[in-house]
Design a protein around this motif. Structure first.
Motif, PDB file in Angstrom:
ATOM      1  N   GLY A 121      58.508  25.699  10.435  1.00 24.35           N
ATOM      2  CA  GLY A 121      57.654  24.683   9.835  1.00 24.35           C
ATOM      3  C   GLY A 121      57.378  23.534  10.773  1.00 24.35           C
ATOM      4  O   GLY A 121      56.501  22.704  10.507  1.00 24.35           O
ATOM      5  N   ALA A 122      58.119  23.458  11.889  1.00 23.04           N
ATOM      6  CA  ALA A 122      57.910  22.404  12.876  1.00 23.04           C
ATOM      7  C   ALA A 122      58.544  22.826  14.190  1.00 23.04           C
ATOM      8  O   ALA A 122      59.546  23.566  14.200  1.00 23.04           O
ATOM      9  CB  ALA A 122      58.514  21.082  12.408  1.00 23.04           C
ATOM     10  N   VAL A 123      57.959  22.376  15.290  1.00 20.37           N
ATOM     11  CA  VAL A 123      58.518  22.583  16.632  1.00 20.37           C
ATOM     12  C   VAL A 123      58.421  21.259  17.384  1.00 20.37           C
ATOM     13  O   VAL A 123      57.341  20.652  17.434  1.00 20.37           O
ATOM     14  CB  VAL A 123      57.762  23.675  17.427  1.00 20.37           C
ATOM     15  CG1 VAL A 123      58.475  23.931  18.760  1.00 20.37           C
ATOM     16  CG2 VAL A 123      57.648  24.964  16.630  1.00 20.37           C
ATOM     17  N   PHE A 124      59.544  20.806  17.938  1.00 20.64           N
ATOM     18  CA  PHE A 124      59.584  19.551  18.689  1.00 20.64           C
ATOM     19  C   PHE A 124      59.952  19.844  20.137  1.00 20.64           C
ATOM     20  O   PHE A 124      60.779  20.717  20.417  1.00 20.64           O
ATOM     21  CB  PHE A 124      60.633  18.590  18.129  1.00 20.64           C
ATOM     22  CG  PHE A 124      60.385  18.104  16.721  1.00 20.64           C
ATOM     23  CD1 PHE A 124      59.195  18.362  16.065  1.00 20.64           C
ATOM     24  CD2 PHE A 124      61.370  17.385  16.049  1.00 20.64           C
ATOM     25  CE1 PHE A 124      58.970  17.907  14.762  1.00 20.64           C
ATOM     26  CE2 PHE A 124      61.158  16.926  14.765  1.00 20.64           C
ATOM     27  CZ  PHE A 124      59.962  17.189  14.115  1.00 20.64           C
TER      28      PHE A 124
ATOM     29  N   GLN B 278      62.889  25.282   9.731  1.00 22.74           N
ATOM     30  CA  GLN B 278      62.032  25.695   8.632  1.00 22.74           C
ATOM     31  C   GLN B 278      61.141  24.554   8.147  1.00 22.74           C
ATOM     32  O   GLN B 278      60.056  24.780   7.606  1.00 22.74           O
ATOM     33  CB  GLN B 278      62.894  26.206   7.467  1.00 22.74           C
ATOM     34  CG  GLN B 278      63.726  27.441   7.792  1.00 22.74           C
ATOM     35  CD  GLN B 278      62.894  28.698   7.944  1.00 22.74           C
ATOM     36  OE1 GLN B 278      61.684  28.676   7.726  1.00 22.74           O
ATOM     37  NE2 GLN B 278      63.525  29.791   8.327  1.00 22.74           N
ATOM     38  N   THR B 279      61.617  23.327   8.323  1.00 27.51           N
ATOM     39  CA  THR B 279      60.872  22.127   7.945  1.00 27.51           C
ATOM     40  C   THR B 279      60.998  21.097   9.065  1.00 27.51           C
ATOM     41  O   THR B 279      61.842  21.249   9.954  1.00 27.51           O
ATOM     42  CB  THR B 279      61.436  21.507   6.658  1.00 27.51           C
ATOM     43  OG1 THR B 279      62.790  21.086   6.903  1.00 27.51           O
ATOM     44  CG2 THR B 279      61.417  22.504   5.504  1.00 27.51           C
TER      45      THR B 279
ATOM     46  N   SER C 273      56.540  16.076  23.008  1.00 25.66           N
ATOM     47  CA  SER C 273      55.448  16.345  22.079  1.00 25.66           C
ATOM     48  C   SER C 273      56.044  16.859  20.766  1.00 25.66           C
ATOM     49  O   SER C 273      57.094  17.503  20.765  1.00 25.66           O
ATOM     50  CB  SER C 273      54.495  17.388  22.656  1.00 25.66           C
ATOM     51  OG  SER C 273      53.353  17.543  21.839  1.00 25.66           O
ATOM     52  N   LEU C 274      55.365  16.574  19.657  1.00 26.55           N
ATOM     53  CA  LEU C 274      55.825  17.011  18.341  1.00 26.55           C
ATOM     54  C   LEU C 274      54.719  17.783  17.636  1.00 26.55           C
ATOM     55  O   LEU C 274      53.533  17.499  17.824  1.00 26.55           O
ATOM     56  CB  LEU C 274      56.220  15.812  17.470  1.00 26.55           C
ATOM     57  CG  LEU C 274      57.255  14.831  18.007  1.00 26.55           C
ATOM     58  CD1 LEU C 274      57.534  13.746  16.971  1.00 26.55           C
ATOM     59  CD2 LEU C 274      58.543  15.533  18.393  1.00 26.55           C
ATOM     60  N   SER C 275      55.124  18.743  16.817  1.00 26.59           N
ATOM     61  CA  SER C 275      54.157  19.484  16.008  1.00 26.59           C
ATOM     62  C   SER C 275      54.783  19.806  14.656  1.00 26.59           C
ATOM     63  O   SER C 275      55.979  20.084  14.562  1.00 26.59           O
ATOM     64  CB  SER C 275      53.726  20.776  16.715  1.00 26.59           C
ATOM     65  OG  SER C 275      54.808  21.701  16.771  1.00 26.59           O
ATOM     66  N   ILE C 276      53.958  19.747  13.619  1.00 31.21           N
ATOM     67  CA  ILE C 276      54.398  20.065  12.259  1.00 31.21           C
ATOM     68  C   ILE C 276      53.330  20.923  11.601  1.00 31.21           C
ATOM     69  O   ILE C 276      52.126  20.617  11.671  1.00 31.21           O
ATOM     70  CB  ILE C 276      54.633  18.790  11.417  1.00 31.21           C
ATOM     71  CG1 ILE C 276      55.780  17.962  11.999  1.00 31.21           C
ATOM     72  CG2 ILE C 276      54.920  19.146   9.968  1.00 31.21           C
ATOM     73  CD1 ILE C 276      56.023  16.645  11.267  1.00 31.21           C
ATOM     74  N   LYS C 277      53.781  21.982  10.918  1.00 31.23           N
ATOM     75  CA  LYS C 277      52.852  22.831  10.166  1.00 31.23           C
ATOM     76  C   LYS C 277      52.733  22.295   8.746  1.00 31.23           C
ATOM     77  O   LYS C 277      53.737  21.994   8.097  1.00 31.23           O
ATOM     78  CB  LYS C 277      53.351  24.279  10.144  1.00 31.23           C
ATOM     79  CG  LYS C 277      52.335  25.257   9.565  1.00 31.23           C
ATOM     80  CD  LYS C 277      52.791  26.689   9.743  1.00 31.23           C
ATOM     81  CE  LYS C 277      51.701  27.652   9.256  1.00 31.23           C
ATOM     82  NZ  LYS C 277      52.134  29.061   9.388  1.00 31.23           N
ATOM     83  N   TYR C 278      51.502  22.170   8.272  1.00 31.63           N
ATOM     84  CA  TYR C 278      51.233  21.628   6.940  1.00 31.63           C
ATOM     85  C   TYR C 278      50.231  22.556   6.282  1.00 31.63           C
ATOM     86  O   TYR C 278      49.056  22.555   6.640  1.00 31.63           O
ATOM     87  CB  TYR C 278      50.676  20.208   7.069  1.00 31.63           C
ATOM     88  CG  TYR C 278      50.649  19.408   5.789  1.00 31.63           C
ATOM     89  CD1 TYR C 278      51.805  18.801   5.297  1.00 31.63           C
ATOM     90  CD2 TYR C 278      49.456  19.239   5.087  1.00 31.63           C
ATOM     91  CE1 TYR C 278      51.768  18.042   4.135  1.00 31.63           C
ATOM     92  CE2 TYR C 278      49.412  18.488   3.925  1.00 31.63           C
ATOM     93  CZ  TYR C 278      50.571  17.894   3.455  1.00 31.63           C
ATOM     94  OH  TYR C 278      50.537  17.135   2.293  1.00 31.63           O
ATOM     95  N   GLY C 279      50.708  23.379   5.363  1.00 25.72           N
ATOM     96  CA  GLY C 279      49.858  24.440   4.837  1.00 25.72           C
ATOM     97  C   GLY C 279      49.584  25.443   5.945  1.00 25.72           C
ATOM     98  O   GLY C 279      50.505  25.965   6.571  1.00 25.72           O
TER      99      GLY C 279
END
Length: 219
Positions: free
Chosen positions: A97-100, A188-189, A33-39
């Motif tokens: 900023g992201a967790v994979f 961080q990204t 699963s992948l997740s990315i924070k955007y704002g």
């Protein structure tokens, strides 16, 4: 790519990465699963689906506190990722900023062939791609890098306590291996998280090939 969103928007980046990681063998079946924070929003892949087929509208969106903001059309019958509690816990504790989460063979084998609760790496050039999370900067290739291993559980949310302990015991780590399961990594990204995942996969593969050759320690 969906032209309704900027090129670097998670709705474009996550499906692209899912296809890449499926082709790498890191997201076989419905794994990972992948997740990315955007704002202030966190975009997360759905659970129990073939990741290479994910579309931009298939993502769930939550706050860092786990509040649902939006989800895919109900007609698709998609479920929120079982990794969500683990992801959100890492976002709260580490602020990335992201967790994979990937089911790479190299991380699984490294966890099964390693005695104790850490994988040790040193004297390999790609270690320089790994960030020291708390103290900042990247490791030198001569550093002794320790990646914590925690035991697997029957459900993803059961991993949270072990994750918290590992992050407290190894504050500089940006990755945790779940024994026999896969790896969680953050940056961080999303670009930095991608770099961490690719660096560790390469490093674990080198370690495994050395073990297969009868060399137990990298000097």
């Amino acid at each position: 790519m969906n032209p309704d969103y900027p090129e670097d928007h998670p709705r474009n980046i996550i499906p692209e990465l899912c296809r890449l990681y499926y082709n790498n063998g890191w997201m076989p079946g419905s794994g990972g699963s992948l997740s990315i924070k955007y704002g202030e929003e966190i975009y997360i892949t759905p659970s129990g689906v073939q990741k290479e087929r994910i579309q931009p509208e298939d993502l769930f969106v939550q706050t860092s506190e786990g509040e649902d903001i939006s989800g895919p059309p109900s007609s698709k019958g998609l479920r929120k990722s079982q990794c969500s509690p683990v992801f959100l816990n890492i976002y709260r504790l580490k602020g990335p900023g992201a967790v994979f989460h990937l089911h790479s063979k190299s991380s699984v084998l490294a966890s099964l062939l390693t005695d104790g609760n850490t994988v040790h790496l040193s004297n390999l050039q790609m270690i320089k791609g790994i960030r020291k999370w708390t103290t900042g900067g990247n490791h030198k290739f001569t550093d002794d890098v320790q990646i914590p291993i925690i035991d697997n559980t029957h459900t993803e949310d059961g991993l949270v306590d072990g994750m918290v302990k590992a992050m407290n015991d190894y504050p500089d780590t940006c990755a945790i291996i779940v024994r026999g399961h896969g790896i969680y990594a953050w940056g961080q990204t999303w670009q930095q998280t991608k770099l961490v995942c690719e660096s560790y996969d390469y490093l674990f593969d080198i370690m495994l090939q050395l073990r297969a050759a009868g060399i137990q320690e990298i000097r």
